[in-house]
Scaffold this motif. Structure first.
Motif, PDB file in Angstrom:
ATOM      1  N   PRO A 157     -18.047 -11.187 -40.114  1.00  0.00           N
ATOM      2  CA  PRO A 157     -17.765 -12.515 -41.073  1.00  0.00           C
ATOM      3  C   PRO A 157     -17.943 -13.716 -40.224  1.00  0.00           C
ATOM      4  CG  PRO A 157     -15.821 -11.256 -40.589  1.00  0.00           C
ATOM      5  CD  PRO A 157     -17.135 -10.670 -40.280  1.00  0.00           C
ATOM      6  N   VAL A 158     -18.228 -14.970 -40.537  1.00  0.00           N
ATOM      7  CA  VAL A 158     -18.626 -16.239 -39.660  1.00  0.00           C
ATOM      8  C   VAL A 158     -17.651 -17.089 -40.239  1.00  0.00           C
ATOM      9  CG1 VAL A 158     -21.019 -15.461 -39.483  1.00  0.00           C
ATOM     10  CG2 VAL A 158     -20.353 -17.193 -41.437  1.00  0.00           C
ATOM     11  N   SER A 159     -17.421 -18.127 -39.579  1.00  0.00           N
ATOM     12  CA  SER A 159     -16.829 -19.486 -39.720  1.00  0.00           C
ATOM     13  C   SER A 159     -17.375 -20.727 -39.215  1.00  0.00           C
ATOM     14  CB  SER A 159     -15.335 -19.551 -39.247  1.00  0.00           C
ATOM     15  OG  SER A 159     -14.563 -20.567 -39.563  1.00  0.00           O
ATOM     16  N   GLY A 160     -17.294 -21.633 -40.087  1.00  0.00           N
ATOM     17  CA  GLY A 160     -17.960 -22.914 -39.611  1.00  0.00           C
ATOM     18  C   GLY A 160     -18.370 -23.884 -40.648  1.00  0.00           C
ATOM     19  N   GLY A 161     -18.519 -23.129 -41.927  1.00  0.00           N
ATOM     20  CA  GLY A 161     -18.853 -23.819 -42.991  1.00  0.00           C
ATOM     21  C   GLY A 161     -20.373 -24.286 -43.214  1.00  0.00           C
ATOM     22  N   ASP A 162     -20.790 -24.911 -44.024  1.00  0.00           N
ATOM     23  CA  ASP A 162     -22.065 -25.391 -44.106  1.00  0.00           C
ATOM     24  C   ASP A 162     -22.822 -26.346 -42.837  1.00  0.00           C
ATOM     25  OD1 ASP A 162     -20.730 -27.559 -44.718  1.00  0.00           O
ATOM     26  OD2 ASP A 162     -22.037 -28.573 -46.074  1.00  0.00           O
ATOM     27  N   ALA A 176     -35.144   0.055 -42.350  1.00  0.00           N
ATOM     28  CA  ALA A 176     -34.001  -0.508 -41.773  1.00  0.00           C
ATOM     29  C   ALA A 176     -32.935   0.416 -41.550  1.00  0.00           C
ATOM     30  CB  ALA A 176     -33.462  -1.813 -42.767  1.00  0.00           C
ATOM     31  N   LYS A 177     -32.366   0.323 -40.412  1.00  0.00           N
ATOM     32  CA  LYS A 177     -31.353   1.277 -39.978  1.00  0.00           C
ATOM     33  C   LYS A 177     -30.078   0.578 -39.708  1.00  0.00           C
ATOM     34  CE  LYS A 177     -33.887   5.109 -40.599  1.00  0.00           C
ATOM     35  NZ  LYS A 177     -33.612   5.853 -41.624  1.00  0.00           N
ATOM     36  N   THR A 178     -30.216  -0.704 -39.391  1.00  0.00           N
ATOM     37  CA  THR A 178     -29.044  -1.453 -38.962  1.00  0.00           C
ATOM     38  C   THR A 178     -28.788  -2.760 -40.080  1.00  0.00           C
ATOM     39  OG1 THR A 178     -29.466  -1.116 -36.575  1.00  0.00           O
ATOM     40  CG2 THR A 178     -27.914  -2.932 -37.032  1.00  0.00           C
ATOM     41  N   PHE A 179     -27.530  -2.855 -40.640  1.00  0.00           N
ATOM     42  CA  PHE A 179     -26.984  -3.754 -41.452  1.00  0.00           C
ATOM     43  C   PHE A 179     -26.075  -4.531 -40.979  1.00  0.00           C
ATOM     44  CE2 PHE A 179     -28.642   0.086 -43.609  1.00  0.00           C
ATOM     45  CZ  PHE A 179     -29.673  -0.635 -44.261  1.00  0.00           C
ATOM     46  N   ILE A 180     -26.026  -5.654 -41.148  1.00  0.00           N
ATOM     47  CA  ILE A 180     -24.819  -6.740 -40.631  1.00  0.00           C
ATOM     48  C   ILE A 180     -24.386  -7.394 -41.834  1.00  0.00           C
ATOM     49  CG2 ILE A 180     -24.207  -8.469 -39.183  1.00  0.00           C
ATOM     50  CD1 ILE A 180     -27.543  -7.040 -38.409  1.00  0.00           C
ATOM     51  N   ASP A 181     -23.246  -7.204 -42.280  1.00  0.00           N
ATOM     52  CA  ASP A 181     -22.546  -7.897 -43.352  1.00  0.00           C
ATOM     53  C   ASP A 181     -21.875  -9.276 -42.931  1.00  0.00           C
ATOM     54  OD1 ASP A 181     -21.803  -8.716 -46.019  1.00  0.00           O
ATOM     55  OD2 ASP A 181     -19.776  -7.377 -45.816  1.00  0.00           O
ATOM     56  N   VAL A 190     -17.933 -13.362 -30.909  1.00  0.00           N
ATOM     57  CA  VAL A 190     -16.804 -12.123 -30.338  1.00  0.00           C
ATOM     58  C   VAL A 190     -16.446 -10.856 -30.713  1.00  0.00           C
ATOM     59  CG1 VAL A 190     -14.270 -12.057 -29.633  1.00  0.00           C
ATOM     60  CG2 VAL A 190     -15.342 -14.480 -29.403  1.00  0.00           C
ATOM     61  N   TYR A 191     -16.719  -9.796 -30.037  1.00  0.00           N
ATOM     62  CA  TYR A 191     -16.769  -8.390 -30.565  1.00  0.00           C
ATOM     63  C   TYR A 191     -15.242  -8.021 -30.706  1.00  0.00           C
ATOM     64  CZ  TYR A 191     -16.983  -3.310 -30.837  1.00  0.00           C
ATOM     65  OH  TYR A 191     -16.682  -2.142 -31.062  1.00  0.00           O
ATOM     66  N   HIS A 192     -14.652  -7.548 -31.816  1.00  0.00           N
ATOM     67  CA  HIS A 192     -13.162  -7.550 -31.951  1.00  0.00           C
ATOM     68  C   HIS A 192     -12.896  -5.662 -31.854  1.00  0.00           C
ATOM     69  CE1 HIS A 192     -11.939 -11.317 -32.271  1.00  0.00           C
ATOM     70  NE2 HIS A 192     -13.255 -11.661 -32.934  1.00  0.00           N
ATOM     71  N   GLY A 193     -14.047  -4.875 -32.266  1.00  0.00           N
ATOM     72  CA  GLY A 193     -13.533  -3.534 -32.018  1.00  0.00           C
ATOM     73  C   GLY A 193     -14.270  -2.761 -33.198  1.00  0.00           C
ATOM     74  N   ALA A 194     -13.554  -1.989 -33.566  1.00  0.00           N
ATOM     75  CA  ALA A 194     -13.979  -0.707 -34.702  1.00  0.00           C
ATOM     76  C   ALA A 194     -14.122  -1.435 -35.767  1.00  0.00           C
ATOM     77  CB  ALA A 194     -12.961   0.178 -34.774  1.00  0.00           C
ATOM     78  N   MET A 231     -17.362 -13.292 -35.843  1.00  0.00           N
ATOM     79  CA  MET A 231     -16.140 -12.228 -35.581  1.00  0.00           C
ATOM     80  C   MET A 231     -16.687 -10.836 -36.127  1.00  0.00           C
ATOM     81  SD  MET A 231     -13.524 -14.835 -37.307  1.00  0.00           S
ATOM     82  CE  MET A 231     -14.636 -16.039 -38.043  1.00  0.00           C
ATOM     83  N   ILE A 232     -16.626  -9.870 -35.040  1.00  0.00           N
ATOM     84  CA  ILE A 232     -17.557  -8.969 -35.099  1.00  0.00           C
ATOM     85  C   ILE A 232     -16.764  -7.408 -35.043  1.00  0.00           C
ATOM     86  CG2 ILE A 232     -19.582  -7.595 -34.456  1.00  0.00           C
ATOM     87  CD1 ILE A 232     -20.674 -10.092 -33.239  1.00  0.00           C
ATOM     88  N   GLY A 233     -16.966  -6.620 -36.077  1.00  0.00           N
ATOM     89  CA  GLY A 233     -16.501  -5.118 -35.780  1.00  0.00           C
ATOM     90  C   GLY A 233     -17.637  -4.225 -36.031  1.00  0.00           C
ATOM     91  N   GLY A 234     -17.460  -3.144 -35.417  1.00  0.00           N
ATOM     92  CA  GLY A 234     -18.358  -1.993 -35.573  1.00  0.00           C
ATOM     93  C   GLY A 234     -18.750  -1.274 -34.337  1.00  0.00           C
ATOM     94  N   ASP A 235     -19.757  -0.400 -34.255  1.00  0.00           N
ATOM     95  CA  ASP A 235     -20.401   0.178 -33.111  1.00  0.00           C
ATOM     96  C   ASP A 235     -20.736  -0.928 -31.878  1.00  0.00           C
ATOM     97  OD1 ASP A 235     -21.344   2.647 -31.878  1.00  0.00           O
ATOM     98  OD2 ASP A 235     -23.123   1.299 -31.944  1.00  0.00           O
TER      99      ASP A 235
END
Length: 287
Positions: free
Chosen positions: A118-123, A86-91, A157-161, A134-138
């Motif tokens: 990170p995510v929102s919306g619960g179980d 694996a070369k890609t990891f999503i936390d 939604v991509y938010h940036g760095a 909500m996404i940050g990264g490359d």
């Protein structure tokens, strides 16, 4: 795809099911194998460490409890950064912006991409596959992952760095925190006024007061259903991160400070493993 998943708790298990249902091969790690029994029955393969999962997968998702758990999963002994595949990891964990930036930097030096999402919306959102992500990264890496995100997310939604996703999640948690007090106080007022609280919800969830918390957690508060869709202990962790970041930025958030103190009291009383709707316990003393 060959997909890894570390942490299969309340929300993680549902996300794993969406990945399996889409036809992906799933490799998982949980500290206790028995807790992954249902996913194993559905076809997931269990391994004894994060590194073993990463050796099998192309992409690995992580969704664990606390920032220290995230750090351990990535950089600790038998961690993800030992990956040979694996070369890609999503936390997907709600963690600190600083840790997200650090992991992205460390990963890049090793030839990996680490995305904070990170995510929102619960179980409920996880079960229905309609989480907000909500996404940050490359950015190019994020674009390549869209087909996976859409399997369990609706508002992506991509938010940036690196770290931007975590900062956005803090905005989300701050808004939820004050809303939880509002829901509790609204129901308490209605109760003391002698109203049918279910009818109150029928009216106000459709108006300007409407919110996810009011619609989904209000009925649970009335029914005294405190089963966790999101644990109090994890919400307190999130509020602590937000307050720490706020202090670093030189801003005061009195509403958030007050809500955290109420949840801290619930933890002291032994309710840390209940759902966030258990905040109503404070108010039911007046019902």
């Amino acid at each position: 795809m060959q997909i890894g998943f570390i942490g299969t708790g309340v929300m993680g298990a549902s996300i794993c099911k969406h990945l399996l249902n889409a036809g992906h091969t799933l490799h998982i790690f949980t500290r206790t194998k028995e807790k992954a029994a249902e996913l194993i029955e559905l076809g997931a393969s269990w391994y004894g460490s994060p590194a073993e999962v990463a050796h099998q997968a192309e992409v690995v998702f992580t969704m664990v409890g606390y920032p220290q758990d995230v750090d351990q999963v990535y950089t600790g002994d038998q961690g993800l950064f030992e990956s040979t595949s694996a070369k890609t990891f999503i936390d997907l964990t709600t963690s600190t912006p600083e840790l997200a930036r650090n992991l992205a930097e460390q990963g890049q030096k090793l030839g990996f991409q680490v995305i904070d999402a990170p995510v929102s919306g619960g179980d409920i959102g996880a079960q229905q596959g309609v989480l907000s992500i909500m996404i940050g990264g490359d950015e190019k890496t994020v674009e390549s992952l869209q087909s996976l995100f859409t399997l369990f997310g609706k508002n992506i939604v991509y938010h940036g760095a690196p770290g931007a996703g975590q900062h956005t999640k803090m905005c989300n948690q701050i808004a939820i925190a004050s809303t939880m007090i509002a829901v509790c106080e609204s129901l308490t007022y209605g109760k003391k006024a002698g109203l049918d609280l279910n009818k109150v919800l029928e009216s106000i969830t459709q108006g300007a007061a409407g919110s996810w918390s009011l619609s989904n957690l209000g009925p649970k508060m009335i029914a005294e259903d405190y089963q966790p869709g999101f644990y109090i202990k994890h919400f307190v962790k999130d509020m602590g991160i937000a307050l720490s970041e706020a202090e670093r930025m030189g801003i005061k958030l009195p509403g958030l400070t007050r809500v955290k103190s109420l949840y801290d009291d619930l933890i002291t009383e032994g309710f840390e493993d209940e759902g966030t709707q258990a905040l109503i316990r404070h108010y039911k003393k007046q019902w």
